[in-house]
Design an enzyme around this catalytic site. Structure first.
Site, short mmCIF file in Angstrom:
data_model
loop_
_atom_site.label_atom_id
_atom_site.label_comp_id
_atom_site.label_asym_id
_atom_site.label_seq_id
_atom_site.Cartn_x
_atom_site.Cartn_y
_atom_site.Cartn_z
N SER A 299 0.77 -1.13 0.02
CA SER A 299 0.01 -0.10 -0.13
C SER A 299 0.84 1.25 -0.01
CB SER A 299 -1.04 -0.10 1.04
OG SER A 299 -1.70 0.87 1.15
N HIS B 131 -4.66 -5.59 -1.68
CA HIS B 131 -5.58 -5.40 -0.54
C HIS B 131 -6.46 -6.32 -0.55
CE1 HIS B 131 -3.77 -1.26 -1.14
NE2 HIS B 131 -4.31 -1.17 0.50
N GLU C 121 -1.52 -2.48 -8.10
CA GLU C 121 -2.68 -3.00 -7.55
C GLU C 121 -3.37 -1.86 -7.09
OE1 GLU C 121 -3.20 -3.09 -3.86
OE2 GLU C 121 -1.42 -1.69 -3.72
#
Length: 307
Positions: A110, A278, A208
């Site tokens: 992230s 995630h 992502e």
């Protein structure tokens, strides 16, 4: 070729830091049992419980925790408590020489993408895109496969991703081999135009994201396209785009249509559907090592991240 950090052994001590937003401390505490089961000791960052608005302490405090773990010779690896936002605020102040001189494991995803990119490019060290302690490990939804992915830190393991793990979609066929780089799409885009932007030349690019509507993914992929990052890459690994659904618009392109538009005619291997991001399970991968993407067989093979 990037430097691979030394593998962990039972009894080693890892440092836990919150480089970005404040982690859920109850979930973080629950995650420690998992680390104990791995045979690891832990050392918490000095400021890990601090809160400064949407940040886990001030920039100085979060940077100090990171640098202290990098400098501490007793710390064999650093695992991030969570992501959120904020690592990029001090990226230009990181002492990359510390990591280059004492390469050690850095694990997270992230917002940690900013650290993966900068440490990879300026310290030339392999890092790990994997589930974090408060965000993932300490939750009831933590998957067995996600847990097993930590084994790659204890021995050099070649990773193989096939459709046995999740359904995959070929957007571009053929084979490509190169260093696997990338991570969170929003973070990759946020660094464009700076000295910390991702270098995709001759590399496999992983992307992502989470909670981004199709039009926003469209915008970010277009920015990567205009910056030449899609064309420079030898192949694209499309990870999980959780909850990529329209919230504001009744009529929309689907995420699949957006991916097809930007990635379908690049003339290189592109495969989507990897459970990297995630999501649960979360297939953790080393960044900065050689990998091979087969768009026809829909497989991804990644060399070990530790030595």
């Amino acid at each position: 070729m990037r430097i691979r950090p030394t593998r962990l052994q039972k009894g080693d001590t890892i440092g836990i830091i919150a480089p970005s937003s404040p982690p859920n401390l109850e979930s973080l505490q629950r995650s420690l049992t998992f680390l104990e089961q791995l045979g690891l000791n832990v050392k918490m960052g000095k400021y890990i419980e601090n809160v400064h608005g949407y940040l886990a302490g001030t920039d100085d405090e979060r940077l100090e925790d990171l640098q202290a773990m990098l400098a501490d010779q007793s710390i064999k690896g650093i695992i991030c408590a969570g992501g959120g936002y904020g690592a990029g605020r001090y990226a230009d102040r990181i002492d990359f020489q510390l990591m280059a001189e004492q390469p050690k494991i850095l694990w997270g995803y992230s917002d940690i993408t900013f650290l993966h990119t900068t440490i990879g490019q300026f310290a030339n060290v392999v890092t790990f895109h994997g589930p974090m302690l408060a965000s993932d490990v300490g939750k009831d939804t933590f998957h067995d496969l996600s847990a097993r992915m930590f084994n790659q830190l204890f021995e050099p393991i070649e990773l193989h991703y096939t459709e046995d793990i999740s359904p995959l979609t070929t957007l571009g066929g053929g084979n490509a081999q190169g260093e696997l780089v990338g991570g969170n799409l929003s973070l990759l885009v946020s660094a464009l135009g700076s000295k910390y932007e991702i270098d995709t030349r001759g590399k496999l690019l992983l992307i992502e994201d989470v909670d981004e509507e199709p039009y926003k993914v469209d915008s970010m992929l277009n920015q990567l396209r205009l910056a030449g990052k899609l064309q420079d890459a030898v192949g694209i690994v499309v990870g999980d785009f959780a909850r990529a659904v329209p919230k504001k618009r009744k009529t929309t392109l689907t995420l699949g249509e957006v991916l097809e538009h930007y990635l379908g005619d690049l003339g290189k291997p592109v495969v989507s559907g990897f459970k990297i991001g995630h999501c649960e399970p979360h297939f953790a991968v080393p960044l900065g090592v050689e990998a091979r993407l087969d768009g026809d067989a829909k497989t991804l093979t990644i060399l070990p991240g530790v030595k």
